[in-house]
Design a protein around this motif. Structure first.
Motif, short mmCIF file in Angstrom:
data_model
loop_
_atom_site.label_atom_id
_atom_site.label_comp_id
_atom_site.label_asym_id
_atom_site.label_seq_id
_atom_site.Cartn_x
_atom_site.Cartn_y
_atom_site.Cartn_z
N CYS A 109 0.82 -1.22 0.00
CA CYS A 109 0.00 0.00 0.00
C CYS A 109 0.85 1.27 0.00
O CYS A 109 0.33 2.35 -0.22
CB CYS A 109 -0.97 -0.01 1.18
SG CYS A 109 -0.18 0.21 2.78
N GLU A 110 2.15 1.15 0.25
CA GLU A 110 3.03 2.34 0.28
C GLU A 110 3.51 2.61 -1.14
O GLU A 110 4.50 2.03 -1.61
CB GLU A 110 4.20 2.10 1.24
CG GLU A 110 3.72 2.00 2.68
CD GLU A 110 4.80 1.59 3.67
OE1 GLU A 110 4.53 1.63 4.88
OE2 GLU A 110 5.91 1.21 3.23
N CYS B 49 -2.97 2.93 5.55
CA CYS B 49 -1.57 2.98 5.17
C CYS B 49 -1.03 4.35 5.53
O CYS B 49 -1.81 5.31 5.66
CB CYS B 49 -1.44 2.73 3.67
SG CYS B 49 0.22 2.19 3.18
N TYR C 246 6.63 5.93 6.60
CA TYR C 246 6.86 4.50 6.32
C TYR C 246 8.14 4.04 6.99
O TYR C 246 8.25 2.89 7.41
CB TYR C 246 7.01 4.22 4.81
CG TYR C 246 5.98 4.80 3.90
CD1 TYR C 246 4.69 5.08 4.34
CD2 TYR C 246 6.29 5.07 2.55
CE1 TYR C 246 3.75 5.63 3.47
CE2 TYR C 246 5.36 5.61 1.69
CZ TYR C 246 4.10 5.89 2.15
OH TYR C 246 3.19 6.43 1.29
#
Ligand SMILES: [Cu+2]
Length: 383
Positions: free
Chosen positions: A315-316, A327, A334
């Motif tokens: 999802c990143e 996300c 992240y």
């Protein structure tokens, strides 16, 4: 003289050494025409990959494999794509994030946009071009030892209209195994007027000051050297500033990292179990030394590193304004402290654009990008 080319890159997994099948991996490609690119460059280096035009990221390359001359195929990247173009203006406003639906901004290309190449689905150009000297070596009086060769490169490109700007996104694959992602900004200046201290006079006299701004381009590179397992990211520094000696310092980035550029610093993604015939681990080096290193305010923390290492998460996808539910929103979020088993590298390359009269009109392309170079993929120069 030509070198022995019977290189045998092999995978030694769980104690067993498994030689890779030599030659083509085309049968395993997860794509077919017109999305398959399989090109052997003059001299024998071959690149195989799949492309897709994603609505959000635009041109995305998948399953990138390098086949050095006379050697087995080595997979390099699971995927590669632009991940954001952040454009903050020098007066503080506006501050654009130009990627959100890049695929829908793709411009149909003409033959003139794709010299000597093929246009795929109108929006992607696949072509090759010269890249200057591959090498030049004196024979010291012996013509048989005199060596000279011109290099070539495979180019996969697309272009997008975003406001007044046109962005060209290029991925360049050299016959030397190098990969150069780069973005070119062209089209027209936005025409944003500002005070003299934030701009440059454009047009007759000093009435219109075009506002200076940065283009902070982010790429997302999911490395998979012979598969997702075992890939490790290392950072290299050379201690000894202002002394005669330089000492190599290797830092293994086992956890997610926000890394910054330093003089002489570079990174590599290495699979310690995949070796060339010299028994050196196969790796690709990442060099991001051409960035203007824009650093924004605290609410733009994603600008405060030049290279991020994160654990793969589907999802990143974008470096900022990531829209996937459940996300993170930006790349700095992240990069926590998670252990990295399948690394994704995010490269941030900044360019500070101070307009000049020559930018009007059409604006000449200004390029920015970074370099990925094979390090010990083959035991010798395969050419
Ligand atoms: Cu610009």
């Amino acid at each position: 003289m030509f070198l022995q080319l019977a290189l045998a890159v092999f995978v030694a997994a769980a104690g067993s050494a498994t030689p890779l099948a030599s030659g083509t991996a085309a049968a395993e490609r997860p794509c077919s025409s017109p999305y398959l690119i399989d090109r052997e460059l003059p001299g024998g280096a071959r690149w195989q990959l799949c492309w897709e035009m994603r609505t959000i990221e635009g041109l995305t390359l998948n399953r990138v494999t390098y086949v050095p001359k006379g050697s087995p195929a080595v997979s390099v990247l699971r995927s590669a794509a632009l991940a954001q173009i952040h454009v903050p203006y020098d007066s503080g406003e506006p501050r654009y994030h130009d990627i959100g639906s890049l695929g829908s901004a793709a411009i149909p290309l003409t033959d003139a946009d794709c010299p000597g190449g093929e246009r795929r689905r109108q929006v992607v150009c696949v072509t090759t071009r010269p890249r200057g000297h591959a090498y030049l070596k004196d024979g010291f009086g012996d013509p048989a030892l005199r060596r000279s060769k011109q290099g070539r490169e495979l180019v996969v490109l697309s272009a997008y209209q975003v406001g007044w700007y046109t962005y060209i996104s290029e991925f360049v694959f050299g016959d030397d195994g190098s990969i150069t992602p780069r973005a070119g900004a062209t089209g027209s200046l936005a025409g944003t007027t500002t005070a003299p201290k934030h701009g440059w006079p454009i047009g007759v006299g000093s009435r219109h000051f075009e506002e200076s701004h940065s283009h902070n381009v982010f790429w997302r590179m999911d490395f998979d050297i012979q598969g997702a397992s075992r890939d490790v990211v290392e950072q290299y520094d050379f201690a000894g500033d202002r002394t005669k000696k330089r000492a190599l310092k290797r830092t293994v980035l086992r956890r997610e990292t926000k890394a910054v550029n330093q003089r002489m610093r570079w990174w590599r993604v290495v699979d310690p179990k995949v070796r060339n015939t010299d028994l050196h681990p196969v790796s690709w080096e990442i060099n991001n030394s051409d960035s203007a290193q824009y650093r924004g305010p605290s609410d733009e923390a994603f600008t405060r590193a030049d290279l991020y290492v994160t654990q793969y998460r589907a999802c990143e996808r974008l470096a900022t304004y990531n829209v996937a539910p459940k996300c993170g929103k930006s790349v700095d979020r992240y990069a926590g402290r998670e252990r990295v088993k399948d690394p994704v590298i995010w490269v941030n390359v900044g360019y500070h654009h101070v307009a000049r009269d020559e930018d009007a009109d059409p604006m000449p392309v200004h390029w920015q990008g970074f370099r990925i170079t094979p390090r010990d993929v083959t035991a010798k120069n395969p050419h």
